[in-house]
Design an enzyme around this catalytic site. Sequence first.
Site, PDB file in Angstrom:
ATOM      1  N   LYS A  31       0.809  -1.234   0.000  1.00  0.00           N
ATOM      2  CA  LYS A  31       0.000   0.000   0.000  1.00  0.00           C
ATOM      3  C   LYS A  31       0.839   1.280   0.000  1.00  0.00           C
ATOM      4  O   LYS A  31       0.383   2.304  -0.497  1.00  0.00           O
ATOM      5  CB  LYS A  31      -0.969   0.006   1.180  1.00  0.00           C
ATOM      6  CG  LYS A  31      -0.299   0.149   2.528  1.00  0.00           C
ATOM      7  CD  LYS A  31      -1.294   0.024   3.673  1.00  0.00           C
ATOM      8  CE  LYS A  31      -0.573   0.224   4.989  1.00  0.00           C
ATOM      9  NZ  LYS A  31      -1.262  -0.367   6.125  1.00  0.00           N
TER      10      LYS A  31
ATOM     11  N   ARG B 157      -7.528   0.008  17.048  1.00  0.00           N
ATOM     12  CA  ARG B 157      -8.012   0.203  15.684  1.00  0.00           C
ATOM     13  C   ARG B 157      -8.920  -0.998  15.424  1.00  0.00           C
ATOM     14  O   ARG B 157      -9.821  -1.246  16.233  1.00  0.00           O
ATOM     15  CB  ARG B 157      -6.868   0.369  14.686  1.00  0.00           C
ATOM     16  CG  ARG B 157      -7.325   1.143  13.430  1.00  0.00           C
ATOM     17  CD  ARG B 157      -6.211   1.377  12.426  1.00  0.00           C
ATOM     18  NE  ARG B 157      -5.844   0.152  11.728  1.00  0.00           N
ATOM     19  CZ  ARG B 157      -4.903   0.096  10.779  1.00  0.00           C
ATOM     20  NH1 ARG B 157      -4.245   1.194  10.440  1.00  0.00           N
ATOM     21  NH2 ARG B 157      -4.613  -1.041  10.178  1.00  0.00           N
TER      22      ARG B 157
HETATM   23  C1  LIG Z   1      -0.354  -1.074   6.752  1.00  0.00           C
HETATM   24  C2  LIG Z   1      -0.633  -2.339   7.413  1.00  0.00           C
HETATM   25  C3  LIG Z   1       0.396  -3.279   7.568  1.00  0.00           C
HETATM   26  C4  LIG Z   1       1.828  -2.994   7.177  1.00  0.00           C
HETATM   27  O1  LIG Z   1       2.368  -2.027   8.039  1.00  0.00           O
HETATM   28  P1  LIG Z   1       3.906  -1.556   7.957  1.00  0.00           P
HETATM   29  O2  LIG Z   1       4.098  -0.753   9.175  1.00  0.00           O
HETATM   30  O3  LIG Z   1       4.018  -0.742   6.703  1.00  0.00           O
HETATM   31  O4  LIG Z   1       4.760  -2.754   7.909  1.00  0.00           O
HETATM   32  C5  LIG Z   1       0.070  -4.496   8.140  1.00  0.00           C
HETATM   33  N1  LIG Z   1      -1.184  -4.765   8.540  1.00  0.00           N
HETATM   34  C6  LIG Z   1      -2.203  -3.887   8.410  1.00  0.00           C
HETATM   35  C7  LIG Z   1      -3.555  -4.248   8.879  1.00  0.00           C
HETATM   36  C8  LIG Z   1      -1.954  -2.644   7.852  1.00  0.00           C
HETATM   37  O5  LIG Z   1      -2.947  -1.767   7.732  1.00  0.00           O
END
Ligand SMILES: *Cc1c(COP(=O)(O)O)cnc(C)c1O
Length: 354
Positions: free
Chosen positions: A36, A131
Amino acid sequence: MALPELMVHGDRILHNVREVVRRCGAAGVDLWGVTKGLCGNPQVGRLFLEGGCTALADSRVRNLRGLREAGIRAPLYLIRIPMEQELEELVEVADGALVSMGETLEALEELCRSRGRTFRAVVMVDVGDLREGVLPEELESLGRRCAALRHVVVEGLGTNLGCFGGILATPENLTELLQGAERFREASGLEAPLVSGGATLSLKLLEEGTLPRGINHLRVGEALLLGTDSTGMRTIPYLNQETMEIRAQVVELRRKPSVPRGTVGVDAFGAVPSFEDRGNRRRAILALGKQDVRLEGLTPLESGVEILGGSSDHLVCDVEEVPALQLGDVLSFRPNYGAMLAAATSPYLDLRVL
Ligand SMILES: *Cc1c(COP(=O)(O)O)cnc(C)c1O
């Protein structure tokens, strides 16, 4: 070459993926590469897979569709809790999703039943960050509800940390996840073998050898893309941080006073700017602005360049210490996570993977 651009060093990202995969592998941890941060860029997705990630994950169905349409065959997961209206497209383009509502699991079950297919789900558990996720005490009742699923395969449970509440991953909160997974398995009678212990933030525990046994999965984006851990406030020592740069062109170069002249109002973003009088200074205006990137998240790569501020479409830098700089030259900046995300999202920047 179109400017401004977000230039990505693919070889350095591949290096980061291999380093993280190697450490995860040694601890029996399976890794999903989270795309993402670069809007599901397929070239980067391929690097994640080449380096050993077993699946790709993104927060937007549109990005997953892009990965699929680029010909990627690996499993694709949605890691934002899905919207009701996107479930149909989701089961069409993706293999699975993180889910936190029983209703959503049941809606997915119904969709998959009518289409004669299966879909994988990872049930999210909230162990304190507040969250997404069911509370640990809801796991028995959700487990009983999941026992009825035939087309949705609950692969396991996961948690998310460090996002809303800024809560760090600890052996304690991940042990709570493991205990929750056990309670879910008992109540549901499902195997649900996967226990996903978080994101980049959890790598710290892996490095220290304190990741609880039984955590067998992580979902990592930032560490692979930038070699950093923003929430843990560190650069990850065995990873490369020089993975990408934002490049923009100098469109005005002129010596000007360092303090504006006239009556001060509020800028278009509601801020009252303040200035230190350093006399007349050589300044460069670059064709890059707040519409493209988070200016506060940029670090100049050429020495002597100092960011003074900016507006929607312009970035103003002090270049007094860079006498060789000329009109039309390109300056480079290292983005942090927020700046990378904004730059990758802006239609005005080209993303170029080397
Ligand atoms: C963005 C996200 C990740 C990855 O997070 P990083 O800190 O970029 O490694 C993993 N799990 C969820 C649910 C996320 O929203």
